[in-house]
Scaffold this motif. Structure first.
Motif, short mmCIF file in Angstrom:
data_model
loop_
_atom_site.label_atom_id
_atom_site.label_comp_id
_atom_site.label_asym_id
_atom_site.label_seq_id
_atom_site.Cartn_x
_atom_site.Cartn_y
_atom_site.Cartn_z
N HIS A 1 0.81 -1.22 0.00
CA HIS A 1 0.00 0.00 0.00
C HIS A 1 0.85 1.27 0.00
CE1 HIS A 1 -3.95 -1.76 0.15
NE2 HIS A 1 -3.50 -2.67 1.01
N ALA A 2 0.20 2.35 -0.43
CA ALA A 2 0.91 3.62 -0.58
C ALA A 2 1.19 4.31 0.76
CB ALA A 2 0.11 4.55 -1.49
N LEU A 3 0.48 3.92 1.81
CA LEU A 3 0.75 4.49 3.13
C LEU A 3 1.50 3.48 3.98
CD1 LEU A 3 -2.70 6.14 4.02
CD2 LEU A 3 -0.78 7.15 2.79
N SER A 4 2.21 3.96 4.98
CA SER A 4 2.95 3.02 5.83
C SER A 4 2.07 2.49 6.97
CB SER A 4 4.21 3.67 6.38
OG SER A 4 3.89 4.82 7.12
N THR A 5 0.99 3.20 7.29
CA THR A 5 0.10 2.74 8.36
C THR A 5 -1.24 2.30 7.76
OG1 THR A 5 1.07 4.41 9.80
CG2 THR A 5 -0.97 3.36 10.56
N LYS A 6 -1.71 1.10 8.20
CA LYS A 6 -3.02 0.64 7.75
C LYS A 6 -4.08 1.08 8.73
CE LYS A 6 -1.53 -3.45 5.22
NZ LYS A 6 -1.45 -4.90 5.24
N ARG A 7 -5.30 1.28 8.20
CA ARG A 7 -6.41 1.69 9.07
C ARG A 7 -6.58 0.75 10.25
NH1 ARG A 7 -10.45 1.35 4.26
NH2 ARG A 7 -8.74 -0.04 3.67
N GLU A 8 -6.49 -0.56 10.00
CA GLU A 8 -6.79 -1.51 11.06
C GLU A 8 -5.68 -1.57 12.11
OE1 GLU A 8 -7.30 -5.18 8.92
OE2 GLU A 8 -5.23 -5.77 9.34
N ASP A 9 -4.50 -1.07 11.77
CA ASP A 9 -3.41 -1.11 12.75
C ASP A 9 -3.44 0.08 13.71
OD1 ASP A 9 -2.51 -3.48 11.75
OD2 ASP A 9 -1.14 -2.54 10.31
N ASP A 10 -3.69 1.26 13.19
CA ASP A 10 -3.71 2.45 14.05
C ASP A 10 -4.48 3.54 13.31
OD1 ASP A 10 -3.28 4.75 15.53
OD2 ASP A 10 -1.19 4.24 16.00
N PHE A 11 -5.77 3.60 13.58
CA PHE A 11 -6.64 4.48 12.80
C PHE A 11 -6.23 5.95 12.95
CE2 PHE A 11 -10.67 6.53 11.54
CZ PHE A 11 -10.92 5.86 10.35
N ALA A 12 -5.88 6.35 14.19
CA ALA A 12 -5.53 7.76 14.44
C ALA A 12 -4.24 8.13 13.68
CB ALA A 12 -5.35 8.01 15.93
N GLN A 13 -3.29 7.22 13.71
CA GLN A 13 -2.03 7.46 13.00
C GLN A 13 -2.26 7.48 11.50
OE1 GLN A 13 0.93 8.30 13.95
NE2 GLN A 13 1.82 8.14 11.90
N ARG B 1 -12.27 28.68 18.86
CA ARG B 1 -12.61 28.11 20.18
C ARG B 1 -11.34 27.51 20.72
NH1 ARG B 1 -18.40 25.38 18.27
NH2 ARG B 1 -19.21 27.34 17.42
N TRP B 2 -10.96 27.94 21.89
CA TRP B 2 -9.65 27.57 22.41
C TRP B 2 -9.66 26.11 22.86
CZ3 TRP B 2 -5.95 30.89 21.33
CH2 TRP B 2 -4.66 30.56 21.77
N GLU B 3 -9.31 25.21 21.98
CA GLU B 3 -9.37 23.78 22.26
C GLU B 3 -8.06 23.31 22.89
OE1 GLU B 3 -11.99 22.04 21.89
OE2 GLU B 3 -13.25 23.15 20.47
N MET B 4 -8.20 22.47 23.92
CA MET B 4 -6.99 21.97 24.60
C MET B 4 -6.33 20.87 23.77
SD MET B 4 -6.16 23.70 27.16
CE MET B 4 -6.89 25.28 26.71
N ARG B 5 -7.16 19.96 23.22
CA ARG B 5 -6.62 18.88 22.40
C ARG B 5 -7.15 19.06 20.99
NH1 ARG B 5 -6.85 13.06 25.08
NH2 ARG B 5 -6.19 12.72 22.93
N THR B 6 -6.26 19.26 20.05
CA THR B 6 -6.71 19.53 18.69
C THR B 6 -6.33 18.37 17.77
OG1 THR B 6 -4.67 20.70 18.13
CG2 THR B 6 -6.46 22.01 19.03
N ARG B 7 -7.08 18.24 16.68
CA ARG B 7 -6.83 17.23 15.67
C ARG B 7 -7.24 17.84 14.34
NH1 ARG B 7 -7.82 10.97 16.41
NH2 ARG B 7 -8.63 11.57 18.45
N MET B 8 -6.36 17.76 13.37
CA MET B 8 -6.59 18.51 12.13
C MET B 8 -7.96 18.21 11.52
SD MET B 8 -3.05 19.24 10.15
CE MET B 8 -2.09 17.81 10.59
N PHE B 9 -8.63 19.27 11.09
CA PHE B 9 -9.97 19.27 10.51
C PHE B 9 -11.06 18.95 11.54
CE2 PHE B 9 -7.53 18.54 6.52
CZ PHE B 9 -7.92 19.69 5.86
N ASP C 1 -8.62 4.98 2.25
CA ASP C 1 -8.25 3.56 2.38
C ASP C 1 -6.75 3.47 2.64
OD1 ASP C 1 -6.92 3.84 -0.04
OD2 ASP C 1 -8.45 2.77 -1.20
N ASP C 2 -6.19 2.27 2.57
CA ASP C 2 -4.79 2.12 2.96
C ASP C 2 -3.82 2.72 1.94
OD1 ASP C 2 -5.62 0.97 5.30
OD2 ASP C 2 -5.41 -1.10 4.57
N ASP C 3 -4.36 3.27 0.86
CA ASP C 3 -3.52 3.97 -0.12
C ASP C 3 -3.70 5.48 -0.06
OD1 ASP C 3 -2.34 1.62 -1.49
OD2 ASP C 3 -4.47 1.17 -1.81
N GLY C 4 -4.49 5.95 0.89
CA GLY C 4 -4.66 7.40 1.03
C GLY C 4 -6.12 7.81 0.95
#
Lengths: 513, 513
Positions: free
Chosen positions: B6-18, B157-165, B290-293
């Motif tokens: 796959h085109a990405l190094s991380t798969k969805r099923e391994d670490d969704f956040a990553q 809104r001043w968020e303490m923990r942010t995540r892009m988008f 998907d696992d390719d982006g």
């Protein structure tokens, strides 16, 4: 011939500043917000901005520039990096120091002393610093160049004296930022943006402008060269309606924007920036407005044709509305100025004449009034906003068969666009004086009892440093500024008005917004 | 059959956040800005937002809502007026306290103590207060109603923990604000906006959603009823992708929005507000990636078809580019999904396979690779991003004559839009469980070793007050929240999972972003 009773209570020639405020209020373009220096842009004003955005954005994209979005807040330390840059903004900026409110124990709220930011954040007055930091990450090699970015955003400059659209603490704009391998490429981009602005002003805005280079004292802080488009308002003052800057390598040094050239050597980029803003709307008002309100050039009019059915709250209304809707549909299927016609059928309650004058004040290019008898006869009654009054001092309605109108509507819209430009161009050209050859003559010219003296084109020797400062001071006493040197100016001739030395270029001198 | 690389190094099923962060980086959608909690939206990410803006704005205008622009800054006192409203925002807001910087005597800059604002200004977290003040000026009579406004803006809104988008301190959104004569009309508008969002998600975003009412503890502060659209991400979590609020007369009382009814009596307006934001882009990534982006639904793809000429830096390139340009022009003259096809001929230098994988990661719906021999043979080689791999674990290129491709291109684009929606819909429906009838069963269901457990639909007795608080607490211990009750839900049956009383409605329970 009776006197015309105009739709506004203030005439341009009586009090131009008051007239300007009245147009904005009566055309329902914007109003004071209750927040210092910030305005509320109302639907008709914002609709004009949306048209400007769409047409400018098409031109920006066609040049290969890509839109991005950068943060509203800029850390204080970014500004310290660019002392020269900050100096020019007079440091009047909105500073965020806290990130939380708490109750003050008396039913009110105060900034929480526990939530003071370690480093204050500045609300962006312009984005060179934060975009420069991004460019430093994005540019590695000559292959990454040119890097062409643009942003549509709000910016804040803490202005002491504000005037709607012309100078507000918060305003909306686009800011282009580009990085290049060398001076030649960056200068070409600077001039491309200038030409884009010139064409945009003369085209969609129908606003004649002089595109040219600003004198060194008027450069953007840190810029090597600053160019502007300058428009003449109906009070003879100049309005800077867009700027384009060649920034040399100074900003690249401050932000670390470097690339590896084909030989493997690290080089600093040459950068540019260029911007236009909601200020253009102020220019449109002061160039095209008349004593009856605004006249919007069709290309930027949210609605180009407004159909007003003369409703009578009786059984005839249904047939009248069907007739009007049929005309609306036929018009909307046509194009003018390269786009489908924008047509509104205004069915809101209210007297037809009141609604007519509301649309006159808003400056809708074509107004169509249709009564029950017109519908029965297959007629319409047409009013061109740019030629409102007839010789008898009455609104110059033209009655004609519906089909004849459908045949000429697109042509009328295109003609209004051209006519507004021609009218503004003729006025501008008639108010540029070229026979002033001394400072005394300049002083006399601007001290005469001319309400709207226009601009003077002078020849000068392009003094620099202290000598230039002296010139600026002399002009300032006359409330004058140097606007720019046209990129297509004729060669200079004769002696410099200020120094007596042989002149090397022509400059425009004017009072300005 | 070999394994797919796959085109990405991380798969969805391994670490969704990553995986999520990696898609955003590799698709060049956005990046950290260096300013706390704020991101830089890069051209591909911003291009998707521009598509979303255009398509949403068309729908907003078609509903008769007019765009305006209101100030970025809101005086502190406006918030004190609406204590309940402020409470809900946890008071985490950016506070402007100074309007000037001065040198600190050590080469740095500090806020000028002489330029402290008399009243601090808040950077808008939402605009109910400042728009309410404008509505109070604009509404006088029943004839002025309904008043339908919308704003495209940045909010903070001043968020303490942010995540892009998904959760950033500054984000871009549209906020609709409307005022009505009575409850019925305001509720109709609230539900119209909800339906607009549902159709927008299911249409342009190809993202199936449940449109429904939030439970009382999840209402917007001060709202009488809050509705949302909820989408299921590929990790089974819910994402609230848009909200619509019926605000009753509470905001009208606070801001003084009153009208004179037909009988001459002063009445308070019933108001609504509704919003969607750049958060939707996070949803698109987590639903369609998907696992390719990323895979971008064609309706919101900045480019729908990317043509990659396999340049060889030799004499053959000119003919190849002419062949590709001919195809580009033919495609650009066609339409799909109601608009002209958006086609890019990517002539940039670089290896064709590298460029292919860059576009795969960005998720361009159709990729066309064309080599010199293809050009000579009148062929093209076509890759659908949504069906990337063939049975042999190779990219599933289909070679075909150029004319055949030109005949199917628009249909392929439309099919990808439909296929992405169908795929997401099937996954969502397969991951909704309806046979949980007790709290123990719920706990067991979510404690099992299911990485992506999905949602549970429960029947409940709609408890309120302290009893509801108990339910929320129970759910919180399981890291669960109530999402909403679908507006088109089937009737409830059986006993309430929480109280044992007869159930009155169905709710979705899920982990959520």
């Amino acid at each position: 011939m009776s006197a015309i009773r105009h739709a506004l209570s203030t005439k341009r020639e009586d009090d131009f500043a008051q007239w300007y405020q009245e147009v904005i209020a009566e055309a329902e373009m914007a109003e004071e917000s209750g927040v210092r220096g910030c305005m509320v842009i109302k639907p008709w004003g914002y609709g004009i901005w949306e048209r400007i955005q769409r047409l400018m954005d098409e031109r920006i994209k066609a040049a290969g520039v890509e839109n991005c979005y950068f943060p509203l807040f800029i850390p204080l330390s970014y500004f310290a990096k660019e002392a020269e840059h900050v100096e020019g903004f007079a440091k009047e900026m909105a500073v965020v120091t806290h990130h939380r409110l708490i109750g003050d124990g008396k039913g009110g709220l105060v900034p929480d002393p526990e939530a003071k930011l370690e480093e204050p954040l500045i609300v962006r007055p312009t984005s060179e610093t934060v975009i420069g930091a991004a460019m430093a990450r994005w540019v590695q090699s000559w292959r990454d160049l040119p890097l062409l970015t643009n942003q549509w955003a709000n910016v804040v400059r803490w202005e002491m004296r504000t005037r709607m659209f012309l100078r507000t603490s918060e305003f909306l704009w686009q800011e282009g930022h580009t990085a290049h391998a060398d001076r030649e490429d960056a200068m070409a981009e600077t001039l491309r943006a200038l030409e884009m602005y010139r064409e945009f002003a003369e085209g969609p805005l129908a606003m004649p402008v002089i595109a040219g280079e600003k004198p060194e004292n008027e450069r953007f802080p840190g810029a090597v060269a600053t160019y502007s488009i300058e428009a003449m308002m109906q009070d003879g003052k100049a309005l800077q309606a867009g700027t384009s800057h060649y920034l040399g390598t100074g900003f690249a040094h401050a932000a670390g924007i470097q690339y590896q050239d084909k030989e493997g050597t690290q080089q600093y980029c040459h950068t540019t920036s260029w911007g236009t803003s909601t200020r253009m709307i102020g220019g449109v008002i002061m160039v095209h407005g008349d004593d009856d309100g605004l006249r919007v050039p069709p290309q930027i009019a949210p609605q180009q044709i407004v159909i007003l059915p003369m409703l009578r709250d009786d059984d005839g209304d249904a047939a009248l509305l069907a007739y009007c809707e049929d005309i609306r549909r036929s018009l909307a299927a046509q194009s003018a100025l390269g786009e489908p016609l924008r047509v509104l059928l205004d069915k809101r309650p209210g007297k037809a004449t009141q609604k007519r004058w509301a649309w006159v004040k808003k400056g809708a290019p074509l107004i169509l009034e249709i009564g029950g008898r017109d519908a029965a006869a297959g007629q319409v009654s047409l009013l061109r906003r740019d030629r409102l009054w007839n010789a008898a001092a009455k609104p110059d309605f033209r009655a004609m068969p519906k089909d004849e109108f459908l045949g000429i509507a697109a042509g009328e819209i295109e003609d209004i666009q051209v006519s507004l430009h021609a009218e503004a161009r003729a006025r501008r050209d008639a108010n540029i004086t070229r026979d002033v050859t001394s400072i005394d003559a300049l002083a006399t010219f601007f001290s005469e009892d001319k309400r709207y003296p226009g601009w003077v084109e002078l020849c000068w020797a392009r003094p620099t440093g202290a000598e230039l400062e002296g010139v600026i001071k002399t002009l300032k006493e006359l409330k004058l500024t140097i606007r720019n040197t046209a990129t297509d100016a004729a060669p200079a001739s004769g002696a410099c008005v200020f120094t007596g030395r042989p002149a090397v270029e022509r400059i425009y001198v004017a009072r300005a917004y």
